[in-house]
Design a protein around this motif. Structure first.
Motif, PDB file in Angstrom:
ATOM      1  N   SER A 168      -6.355  -9.138 -13.187  1.00 36.92           N
ATOM      2  CA  SER A 168      -5.961  -8.110 -12.232  1.00 36.92           C
ATOM      3  C   SER A 168      -4.825  -7.248 -12.773  1.00 36.92           C
ATOM      4  O   SER A 168      -4.787  -6.036 -12.549  1.00 36.92           O
ATOM      5  CB  SER A 168      -5.536  -8.769 -10.912  1.00 36.92           C
ATOM      6  OG  SER A 168      -5.076  -7.823  -9.996  1.00 36.92           O
ATOM      7  N   ASN A 192       2.250   1.659  -3.410  1.00 41.18           N
ATOM      8  CA  ASN A 192       1.195   2.025  -4.351  1.00 41.18           C
ATOM      9  C   ASN A 192       0.788   3.491  -4.207  1.00 41.18           C
ATOM     10  O   ASN A 192       0.386   4.126  -5.189  1.00 41.18           O
ATOM     11  CB  ASN A 192      -0.015   1.116  -4.135  1.00 41.18           C
ATOM     12  CG  ASN A 192      -0.979   1.148  -5.304  1.00 41.18           C
ATOM     13  OD1 ASN A 192      -2.087   1.657  -5.194  1.00 41.18           O
ATOM     14  ND2 ASN A 192      -0.558   0.596  -6.426  1.00 41.18           N
ATOM     15  N   LYS A 193       0.884   4.041  -3.005  1.00 40.24           N
ATOM     16  CA  LYS A 193       0.550   5.456  -2.791  1.00 40.24           C
ATOM     17  C   LYS A 193       1.533   6.375  -3.503  1.00 40.24           C
ATOM     18  O   LYS A 193       1.167   7.454  -3.990  1.00 40.24           O
ATOM     19  CB  LYS A 193       0.555   5.772  -1.294  1.00 40.24           C
ATOM     20  CG  LYS A 193      -0.634   5.216  -0.529  1.00 40.24           C
ATOM     21  CD  LYS A 193      -0.523   5.556   0.947  1.00 40.24           C
ATOM     22  CE  LYS A 193      -1.691   4.982   1.736  1.00 40.24           C
ATOM     23  NZ  LYS A 193      -1.558   5.262   3.197  1.00 40.24           N
ATOM     24  N   GLY A 203     -15.487  -1.034  -9.707  1.00 42.07           N
ATOM     25  CA  GLY A 203     -15.477  -2.085  -8.691  1.00 42.07           C
ATOM     26  C   GLY A 203     -16.865  -2.578  -8.356  1.00 42.07           C
ATOM     27  O   GLY A 203     -17.083  -3.778  -8.157  1.00 42.07           O
ATOM     28  N   GLU A 210      -9.690  -0.512  -6.730  1.00 46.58           N
ATOM     29  CA  GLU A 210      -8.620   0.430  -6.418  1.00 46.58           C
ATOM     30  C   GLU A 210      -8.564   1.571  -7.421  1.00 46.58           C
ATOM     31  O   GLU A 210      -8.120   2.667  -7.098  1.00 46.58           O
ATOM     32  CB  GLU A 210      -7.269  -0.300  -6.388  1.00 46.58           C
ATOM     33  CG  GLU A 210      -7.104  -1.249  -5.214  1.00 46.58           C
ATOM     34  CD  GLU A 210      -5.701  -1.792  -5.121  1.00 46.58           C
ATOM     35  OE1 GLU A 210      -4.916  -1.559  -6.065  1.00 46.58           O
ATOM     36  OE2 GLU A 210      -5.373  -2.429  -4.111  1.00 46.58           O
ATOM     37  N   ILE A 211      -9.007   1.304  -8.650  1.00 43.51           N
ATOM     38  CA  ILE A 211      -8.907   2.303  -9.709  1.00 43.51           C
ATOM     39  C   ILE A 211     -10.119   3.214  -9.764  1.00 43.51           C
ATOM     40  O   ILE A 211      -9.995   4.427  -9.908  1.00 43.51           O
ATOM     41  CB  ILE A 211      -8.694   1.605 -11.066  1.00 43.51           C
ATOM     42  CG1 ILE A 211      -7.367   0.834 -11.040  1.00 43.51           C
ATOM     43  CG2 ILE A 211      -8.704   2.614 -12.208  1.00 43.51           C
ATOM     44  CD1 ILE A 211      -7.175  -0.097 -12.199  1.00 43.51           C
ATOM     45  N   ASN A 244      -0.633  -3.258  -9.065  1.00 41.96           N
ATOM     46  CA  ASN A 244      -1.536  -2.774  -8.025  1.00 41.96           C
ATOM     47  C   ASN A 244      -1.120  -3.378  -6.680  1.00 41.96           C
ATOM     48  O   ASN A 244      -0.181  -4.178  -6.604  1.00 41.96           O
ATOM     49  CB  ASN A 244      -2.991  -3.122  -8.369  1.00 41.96           C
ATOM     50  CG  ASN A 244      -3.179  -4.602  -8.630  1.00 41.96           C
ATOM     51  OD1 ASN A 244      -2.960  -5.423  -7.756  1.00 41.96           O
ATOM     52  ND2 ASN A 244      -3.586  -4.951  -9.848  1.00 41.96           N
ATOM     53  N   SER A 245      -1.819  -3.001  -5.614  1.00 38.31           N
ATOM     54  CA  SER A 245      -1.412  -3.430  -4.273  1.00 38.31           C
ATOM     55  C   SER A 245      -1.442  -4.945  -4.104  1.00 38.31           C
ATOM     56  O   SER A 245      -0.613  -5.523  -3.393  1.00 38.31           O
ATOM     57  CB  SER A 245      -2.298  -2.768  -3.222  1.00 38.31           C
ATOM     58  OG  SER A 245      -3.654  -3.106  -3.415  1.00 38.31           O
ATOM     59  N   LYS A 258       1.818   4.986  -8.540  1.00 36.81           N
ATOM     60  CA  LYS A 258       0.547   4.497  -9.059  1.00 36.81           C
ATOM     61  C   LYS A 258       0.790   3.694 -10.339  1.00 36.81           C
ATOM     62  O   LYS A 258       1.416   4.174 -11.283  1.00 36.81           O
ATOM     63  CB  LYS A 258      -0.397   5.664  -9.356  1.00 36.81           C
ATOM     64  CG  LYS A 258      -0.899   6.381  -8.105  1.00 36.81           C
ATOM     65  CD  LYS A 258      -1.866   5.501  -7.326  1.00 36.81           C
ATOM     66  CE  LYS A 258      -2.435   6.235  -6.123  1.00 36.81           C
ATOM     67  NZ  LYS A 258      -3.369   5.393  -5.345  1.00 36.81           N
ATOM     68  N   LEU A 298       0.830  -1.210   0.000  1.00 39.75           N
ATOM     69  CA  LEU A 298       0.000   0.000   0.000  1.00 39.75           C
ATOM     70  C   LEU A 298       0.867   1.263   0.000  1.00 39.75           C
ATOM     71  O   LEU A 298       0.544   2.240  -0.691  1.00 39.75           O
ATOM     72  CB  LEU A 298      -0.919   0.005   1.227  1.00 39.75           C
ATOM     73  CG  LEU A 298      -2.098  -0.972   1.219  1.00 39.75           C
ATOM     74  CD1 LEU A 298      -2.862  -0.885   2.539  1.00 39.75           C
ATOM     75  CD2 LEU A 298      -3.036  -0.703   0.049  1.00 39.75           C
ATOM     76  N   VAL A 355     -10.979  -6.589  -7.134  1.00 42.04           N
ATOM     77  CA  VAL A 355     -10.123  -5.808  -6.231  1.00 42.04           C
ATOM     78  C   VAL A 355      -9.322  -4.783  -7.020  1.00 42.04           C
ATOM     79  O   VAL A 355      -9.185  -3.624  -6.607  1.00 42.04           O
ATOM     80  CB  VAL A 355      -9.172  -6.745  -5.455  1.00 42.04           C
ATOM     81  CG1 VAL A 355      -8.125  -5.933  -4.694  1.00 42.04           C
ATOM     82  CG2 VAL A 355      -9.957  -7.616  -4.489  1.00 42.04           C
ATOM     83  N   SER A 356      -8.808  -5.194  -8.182  1.00 43.24           N
ATOM     84  CA  SER A 356      -8.047  -4.292  -9.037  1.00 43.24           C
ATOM     85  C   SER A 356      -8.918  -3.129  -9.499  1.00 43.24           C
ATOM     86  O   SER A 356      -8.502  -1.966  -9.467  1.00 43.24           O
ATOM     87  CB  SER A 356      -7.494  -5.052 -10.244  1.00 43.24           C
ATOM     88  OG  SER A 356      -6.814  -4.188 -11.133  1.00 43.24           O
TER      89      SER A 356
END
Length: 231
Positions: free
Chosen positions: A160, A24-25, A202, A196-197, A33-34, A28, A21, A192-193
């Motif tokens: 993902s 990822n912050k 989602g 996050e976007i 992804n996370s 990007k 995480l 999940v992917s």
């Protein structure tokens, strides 16, 4: 006697996710992804530390038991978009139905072209639905549930990593369409992917994975029979 020190691996998993995480912050990436970063971090730690996978999985049991709760948690964004989804239920159902049938036929036909036995075709056929349902469908058709689980994970990882990226590259802009597409072929990992976007992607991905699981469980025996009647 139970070795409770094994449960320290649970904290290792939490640390891996926390680190992913943080990365990822600051960096990007649609591909990394996370979830993907967490997998890469944990694989690196297990390999470098020469940690037996069986020990890790046994110690990670508390988190593994939360899988069902994590799926239920996807209902929240679904609820938030419920009014809009209700207005488009015919389109959603049509898209998900076509996606479910196509996913089953495509996997089974490729397996046949490569010379797979009926057992392996039954194993591959439910690859695009969530693991518990896929394993039951595979067992019912005479496939190998353990191998099916591996196929489900691979399908989820591919979606993902590349699903959202490919759909954006081909010019698909509506988050609803992207969510339905990814959820129908890459189940929870793809969802999940998407989550996050974009929350809307989602939401639609979560309803897609649920409907695809139900539809595929009902139609899989029929699809399997059709394949061997016409092939």
């Amino acid at each position: 006697m139970m070795n409770y020190s094994l449960y320290l691996y649970t904290f290792l998993t939490i640390f891996g996710f926390w680190l992913a995480l943080q990365i990822n912050k600051r960096w990007k990436s649609i591909i990394f992804n996370s979830f993907i970063l967490t997998v890469l971090i944990l694989v690196t730690i297990l390999v470098m530390g020469k940690i037996p996978y069986d020990d890790y999985m046994q110690g990670n049991a508390p988190i593994n038991h939360l899988l069902s709760l994590s799926i239920v948690a996807l209902a929240l964004p679904l609820y938030e978009q419920l009014r809009q989804i209700a207005k488009q239920w015919r389109i959603i159902l049509s898209v998900v139905l076509l996606a479910s049938v196509f996913s089953m036929f495509s996997g089974a036909m490729i397996a046949l072209i490569l010379g797979a036995t009926p057992e392996m075709v039954a194993t591959v056929l439910p690859k695009s639905i969530t693991t518990p349902i896929a394993m039951e469908v595979s067992a019912h058709l005479g496939g190998l549930p353990a191998v099916t689980a591996v196929g489900v994970v691979l399908a989820g990882l591919q979606g993902s990593i590349f699903g959202y990226l490919i759909l954006k590259k081909i010019g698909l802009r509506h988050q609803e369409a992207i969510g339905l597409s990814v959820g129908s072929v890459s189940h929870a990992l793809g969802t999940v992917s998407c989550m996050e976007i974009h929350p809307k992607a989602g939401s639609y991905s979560s309803i897609s994975l649920v409907l695809c699981g139900i539809i595929s469980a009902i139609l899989a025996p029929l699809v399997f029979k059709i394949i061997y009647v016409f092939v």
